[in-house]
Every structure is written in structure tokens, then in C-alpha cells.
Motif scaffolding. Sequence first.
Motif, short mmCIF file in Angstrom:
data_model
loop_
_atom_site.label_atom_id
_atom_site.label_comp_id
_atom_site.label_asym_id
_atom_site.label_seq_id
_atom_site.Cartn_x
_atom_site.Cartn_y
_atom_site.Cartn_z
N LYS A 140 37.22 40.96 -70.32
CA LYS A 140 38.76 40.63 -69.31
C LYS A 140 39.19 39.01 -69.54
O LYS A 140 40.34 38.93 -69.70
CB LYS A 140 37.95 40.73 -67.93
CG LYS A 140 36.75 39.57 -67.64
CD LYS A 140 36.33 40.02 -66.67
CE LYS A 140 34.43 39.51 -66.57
NZ LYS A 140 33.57 40.02 -65.47
N TRP A 141 38.49 37.87 -69.99
CA TRP A 141 39.30 36.80 -69.94
C TRP A 141 39.97 36.86 -71.07
O TRP A 141 40.79 36.25 -71.67
CB TRP A 141 37.74 35.58 -70.03
CG TRP A 141 37.53 35.62 -68.78
CD1 TRP A 141 36.07 35.56 -68.52
CD2 TRP A 141 37.69 35.17 -67.84
NE1 TRP A 141 35.42 35.28 -67.10
CE2 TRP A 141 37.22 35.00 -66.51
CE3 TRP A 141 39.51 34.63 -67.37
CZ2 TRP A 141 37.61 34.75 -64.98
CZ3 TRP A 141 39.57 33.80 -66.09
CH2 TRP A 141 38.30 34.46 -65.33
N ILE A 142 39.47 37.51 -72.50
CA ILE A 142 40.35 37.57 -73.37
C ILE A 142 41.33 37.88 -73.42
O ILE A 142 42.98 37.88 -74.03
CB ILE A 142 39.71 38.37 -74.35
CG1 ILE A 142 38.35 37.38 -75.25
CG2 ILE A 142 40.14 38.72 -76.05
CD1 ILE A 142 36.73 38.38 -75.77
N SER B 129 47.80 42.93 -66.75
CA SER B 129 47.15 44.07 -65.81
C SER B 129 45.93 44.36 -66.25
O SER B 129 45.25 45.59 -65.57
CB SER B 129 48.71 44.86 -65.86
OG SER B 129 48.06 46.27 -67.39
N ILE B 130 45.56 44.40 -67.61
CA ILE B 130 44.46 44.87 -68.36
C ILE B 130 43.28 43.84 -67.38
O ILE B 130 42.17 44.38 -67.22
CB ILE B 130 44.23 45.43 -69.76
CG1 ILE B 130 45.42 46.40 -70.51
CG2 ILE B 130 43.11 45.50 -70.12
CD1 ILE B 130 45.38 46.51 -71.61
N ALA B 131 43.40 43.05 -67.24
CA ALA B 131 42.84 41.56 -66.88
C ALA B 131 42.37 42.09 -65.44
O ALA B 131 41.40 41.70 -65.43
CB ALA B 131 43.27 39.90 -67.34
N LEU B 132 43.61 41.96 -65.09
CA LEU B 132 43.31 42.13 -63.19
C LEU B 132 42.85 43.68 -63.07
O LEU B 132 41.66 43.36 -61.90
CB LEU B 132 45.34 42.57 -62.37
CG LEU B 132 45.53 41.12 -62.58
CD1 LEU B 132 46.77 41.50 -62.29
CD2 LEU B 132 45.58 40.23 -62.07
N MET C 268 45.67 31.33 -63.70
CA MET C 268 45.32 30.87 -65.28
C MET C 268 46.53 31.57 -66.22
O MET C 268 47.53 30.61 -67.14
CB MET C 268 43.93 31.54 -65.81
CG MET C 268 43.39 30.78 -65.49
SD MET C 268 41.51 31.85 -65.49
CE MET C 268 41.08 30.61 -67.30
N TRP C 269 47.20 33.02 -66.03
CA TRP C 269 48.62 33.13 -66.57
C TRP C 269 49.55 31.81 -66.41
O TRP C 269 49.53 31.72 -67.61
CB TRP C 269 48.75 34.74 -66.76
CG TRP C 269 49.36 34.71 -66.80
CD1 TRP C 269 49.58 35.36 -68.35
CD2 TRP C 269 50.96 35.96 -66.87
NE1 TRP C 269 50.95 36.24 -68.19
CE2 TRP C 269 51.33 36.54 -66.92
CE3 TRP C 269 51.47 35.72 -65.23
CZ2 TRP C 269 53.14 36.51 -66.83
CZ3 TRP C 269 52.64 36.04 -64.72
CH2 TRP C 269 53.26 36.49 -65.95
N THR C 270 49.79 31.40 -65.36
CA THR C 270 50.50 31.30 -65.57
C THR C 270 50.91 29.35 -66.24
O THR C 270 51.72 28.96 -66.52
CB THR C 270 51.30 31.08 -63.19
OG1 THR C 270 50.14 30.65 -63.07
CG2 THR C 270 51.67 32.00 -63.36
#
Length: 106
Positions: free
Chosen positions: A2-4, A47-50, A61-63
Motif C-alpha cells: 500500500k505504501w509502495i 486509488s489503489i493505495a486508498l 503523503m501524495w500531495t
Amino acid sequence: MKWIYCFIAGALEITWAVTMKMSDGFTLLIPSIITGIGYIASAVFLSIALKQLPLGTAYAMWTGMGIVGTTLLGIFLFHEKLTVPQVICVILIVVGIAGLKILAKE
């Protein structure tokens, strides 16, 4: 994983933002295409990480990665200047990202 996925989403965000600048207002074809593909791919990986990460943590983290990455590439690729207060703010963003990752409930 998920973090990747979140990291890949952040890297792709940096990619589309930088190539948007390189597209010269979408007047150059290749950077414009890379911008569009990077934008969509970034959203897909986020969306996959979410699916497994809290929204606030993943989005921050994304922003945050996008802010730090585009700031650094702006300096190196486009010779943009940063003031000392701006550098301090970017450092605070990095500290915040690290804190969110450390404190995230798995």
C-alpha cells in the motif's frame, strides 16, 4: 504494498506536474501526452493505495511528495529560486510526511 502504491502515485504526480510545465501550456505534444498519462496513472495508483490506507494520511503523503518533488525539480530544471522561509516550509512538509508515515495505524 500500500505504501509502495502511494509512493508511485506521488512520483507520478511529480512527473505530470513537471511535464505540464515542460508542455508550454500544452503546446508541445510529447510533454502534453506524458502529462495526461501521468495524471491518470497517479490517480489510479492513489486509488489503489486508498483501499488500505486512511484517506487523510495517503492524500497528505501524495500531495506532500508532489510539493517537495516539484519544488526540487523546479530548482534544478527551471532554475527557480527559494527563499529561506520557503525552504523551512518545505522541510516542515517533509517532517510532516515522515510523521504521518510513522504514526499511521496499520
